[in-house]
Design a protein around this motif. Structure first.
Motif, PDB file in Angstrom:
ATOM      1  N   UNK A 255       0.852  -1.191   0.000  1.00  0.00           N
ATOM      2  CA  UNK A 255       0.000   0.000   0.000  1.00  0.00           C
ATOM      3  C   UNK A 255       0.886   1.238   0.000  1.00  0.00           C
ATOM      4  N   UNK A 256       0.568   2.169  -0.876  1.00  0.00           N
ATOM      5  CA  UNK A 256       1.359   3.391  -0.981  1.00  0.00           C
ATOM      6  C   UNK A 256       2.203   3.441  -2.235  1.00  0.00           C
ATOM      7  N   UNK A 257       2.322   2.299  -2.934  1.00  0.00           N
ATOM      8  CA  UNK A 257       3.088   2.293  -4.183  1.00  0.00           C
ATOM      9  C   UNK A 257       2.222   2.745  -5.360  1.00  0.00           C
ATOM     10  N   UNK A 258       0.894   2.759  -5.144  1.00  0.00           N
ATOM     11  CA  UNK A 258      -0.003   3.275  -6.183  1.00  0.00           C
ATOM     12  C   UNK A 258       0.036   4.808  -6.160  1.00  0.00           C
ATOM     13  N   UNK A 259      -0.548   5.422  -7.169  1.00  0.00           N
ATOM     14  CA  UNK A 259      -0.630   6.890  -7.179  1.00  0.00           C
ATOM     15  C   UNK A 259      -1.845   7.298  -6.353  1.00  0.00           C
ATOM     16  N   UNK A 260      -1.649   7.865  -5.174  1.00  0.00           N
ATOM     17  CA  UNK A 260      -2.793   8.190  -4.316  1.00  0.00           C
ATOM     18  C   UNK A 260      -3.557   9.407  -4.842  1.00  0.00           C
ATOM     19  N   UNK A 263      -9.848   9.225  -5.511  1.00  0.00           N
ATOM     20  CA  UNK A 263     -10.498   7.958  -5.838  1.00  0.00           C
ATOM     21  C   UNK A 263      -9.909   6.805  -5.023  1.00  0.00           C
ATOM     22  N   UNK A 264      -8.588   6.687  -4.995  1.00  0.00           N
ATOM     23  CA  UNK A 264      -7.976   5.571  -4.281  1.00  0.00           C
ATOM     24  C   UNK A 264      -8.273   5.651  -2.785  1.00  0.00           C
ATOM     25  N   UNK A 265      -8.304   6.853  -2.234  1.00  0.00           N
ATOM     26  CA  UNK A 265      -8.603   7.017  -0.811  1.00  0.00           C
ATOM     27  C   UNK A 265     -10.016   6.554  -0.503  1.00  0.00           C
ATOM     28  N   UNK A 266     -10.974   6.979  -1.327  1.00  0.00           N
ATOM     29  CA  UNK A 266     -12.374   6.590  -1.091  1.00  0.00           C
ATOM     30  C   UNK A 266     -12.572   5.095  -1.276  1.00  0.00           C
ATOM     31  N   UNK A 267     -11.903   4.514  -2.269  1.00  0.00           N
ATOM     32  CA  UNK A 267     -12.059   3.081  -2.540  1.00  0.00           C
ATOM     33  C   UNK A 267     -11.379   2.233  -1.472  1.00  0.00           C
ATOM     34  N   UNK A 268     -10.265   2.716  -0.950  1.00  0.00           N
ATOM     35  CA  UNK A 268      -9.604   1.987   0.128  1.00  0.00           C
ATOM     36  C   UNK A 268     -10.499   1.951   1.362  1.00  0.00           C
ATOM     37  N   UNK A 269     -11.115   3.086   1.679  1.00  0.00           N
ATOM     38  CA  UNK A 269     -12.028   3.117   2.817  1.00  0.00           C
ATOM     39  C   UNK A 269     -13.199   2.170   2.590  1.00  0.00           C
ATOM     40  N   UNK A 270     -13.755   2.184   1.381  1.00  0.00           N
ATOM     41  CA  UNK A 270     -14.876   1.290   1.048  1.00  0.00           C
ATOM     42  C   UNK A 270     -14.474  -0.162   1.262  1.00  0.00           C
ATOM     43  N   UNK A 271     -13.319  -0.523   0.752  1.00  0.00           N
ATOM     44  CA  UNK A 271     -12.855  -1.909   0.829  1.00  0.00           C
ATOM     45  C   UNK A 271     -12.619  -2.331   2.277  1.00  0.00           C
ATOM     46  N   UNK A 293       0.806   7.386   6.565  1.00  0.00           N
ATOM     47  CA  UNK A 293      -0.496   6.773   6.280  1.00  0.00           C
ATOM     48  C   UNK A 293      -1.621   7.757   6.528  1.00  0.00           C
ATOM     49  N   UNK A 294      -1.545   8.458   7.636  1.00  0.00           N
ATOM     50  CA  UNK A 294      -2.572   9.438   7.981  1.00  0.00           C
ATOM     51  C   UNK A 294      -2.585  10.596   6.986  1.00  0.00           C
ATOM     52  N   UNK A 295      -1.409  11.052   6.581  1.00  0.00           N
ATOM     53  CA  UNK A 295      -1.313  12.189   5.665  1.00  0.00           C
ATOM     54  C   UNK A 295      -1.855  11.848   4.283  1.00  0.00           C
ATOM     55  N   UNK A 296      -1.622  10.616   3.820  1.00  0.00           N
ATOM     56  CA  UNK A 296      -2.029  10.219   2.468  1.00  0.00           C
ATOM     57  C   UNK A 296      -3.480   9.756   2.415  1.00  0.00           C
ATOM     58  N   UNK A 297      -3.895   8.968   3.409  1.00  0.00           N
ATOM     59  CA  UNK A 297      -5.199   8.299   3.298  1.00  0.00           C
ATOM     60  C   UNK A 297      -6.272   8.829   4.246  1.00  0.00           C
ATOM     61  N   UNK A 298      -6.001   9.851   4.991  1.00  0.00           N
ATOM     62  CA  UNK A 298      -6.986  10.508   5.848  1.00  0.00           C
ATOM     63  C   UNK A 298      -7.092   9.873   7.226  1.00  0.00           C
TER      64      UNK A 298
END
Length: 334
Positions: A255-260, A263-271, A293-298
């Motif tokens: 996790x984190x190797x993708x381009x954040x 969309x990726x943040x919302x989909x990660x939360x959904x998953x 992690x907190x800075x990138x994904x909320x």
């Protein structure tokens, strides 16, 4: 899980071929035993003829036929058992060598799909079969603590890198042991090359071997699928998403190797959230620390992870580089 007709037919052909293969093995074993021990074949023929003979008597009103049949069959069974014992042959030797004893390689238990069929669908739809080759090399039998320092310590805990890795493995084994009785998730983090992916593969191997369905994705692969589900909606895409939500274990690697992005943040939360609600376990590995992690994904995602995942941090020098140096030094010495 959704399959096209051709995919479903392909899976059924695989099961049919497996059953046919098993029957050939069973017949070959039986013939070899009969050649070595002719009395075994005689006992099988006597058992069949006794059943037919006593059934006729029972239909003709002979009340003693059933008890006589039981006595005969018990006699033949004891003789057969004695011959096998003397030959040091297990009674199960006559049974087909099922790859899945639960469904006897039919893919179904009654009218319900077997766990092996469920995993076969995952392998087919997501081409996960490549991970099985990796798991032959990356499993607990191949795990080594030699790559972790026994002197360097984590200042926060006072534990050496090796002691930290040993605790991580112990926690992973507990996770596996309690998998069916206690819902849990693992979050593996630490610097590059500290063994996070290797450890998640070890866990995957154990759970696959015990009949659980496992889907493995790099973060890039997962978000690519989620993007196709989001923007190219169709029946197959919706089913694909359900597979990700429903499998027993989902592994999200790197996790984190993708381009954040949003969309990726919302989909990660959904998953993450959906699998928590369904109580289906997830393993996430990342090189990111908690602040990153907190800075990138909320904060919302961080909160879900901190409250629902067991945090396991690994320390040490890059194991891949260590292996490469050992390989090169060995090559030079020759």
């Amino acid at each position: 899980m959704s399959l096209s007709n051709s995919q479903y037919d392909e899976l059924l052909r695989r099961y049919d071929a497996r059953q046919l293969y098993n029957q050939h093995i069973q017949l070959d074993r039986r013939n070899r035993l009969y050649r070595a021990y002719p009395r075994l074949k005689e006992l099988e023929e006597l058992t069949a003829s006794a059943s037919v003979r006593q059934a006729k008597k029972l239909l003709e009103g002979d009340d003693q036929a059933l008890s006589q049949l039981r006595q005969e069959l018990d006699s033949y069974r004891m003789q057969r058992k004695a011959i096998l014992a003397e030959a040091d042959i297990d009674e199960h030797y006559f049974e087909p060598p099922y790859a899945c004893p639960d469904c006897r390689d039919t893919g179904y238990i009654g009218a319900k799909r077997c766990h092996c069929f469920k995993q076969a669908v995952i392998d087919l739809v997501y081409t996960q079969s490549n991970i099985k080759a990796i798991l032959n090399k990356e499993n607990f039998k191949c795990y080594s603590f030699d790559y972790y320092s026994s002197t360097e310590k984590n200042p926060a805990t006072g534990l050496t890198h090796r002691e930290t890795a040993q605790i991580a493995v112990k926690d992973s084994l507990v996770f596996i042991k309690n998998f069916d009785i206690e819902f849990g998730n693992l979050f593996l983090y630490g610097d590059t090359g500290t063994g996070k992916t290797f450890l998640s593969n070890c866990i995957a191997k154990e759970l696959l071997d015990s009949g659980h369905s496992v889907i493995y994705f790099t973060a890039f692969q997962l978000f690519d699928i989620l993007e196709k589900n989001k923007f190219h909606k169709d029946t197959a895409a919706a089913a694909s998403l359900q597979n990700i939500f429903d499998c027993d274990l989902l592994i999200i690697d790197d996790l984190g190797t993708e381009v954040p992005n949003t969309f990726t943040v919302s989909q990660l939360f959904l998953c993450i959230n959906e699998r928590i609600l369904r109580k289906n376990s997830t393993i996430i590995s990342t090189n990111l620390n908690i602040d990153q992690l907190s800075a990138i994904y909320s904060e919302r995602i961080l909160s879900r992870i901190m409250s629902s995942y067991q945090m396991i941090k690994l320390f040490g020098d890059d194991i891949r580089l260590q292996k490469k140096k050992l390989h090169l030094s060995g090559y030079k010495s020759t």
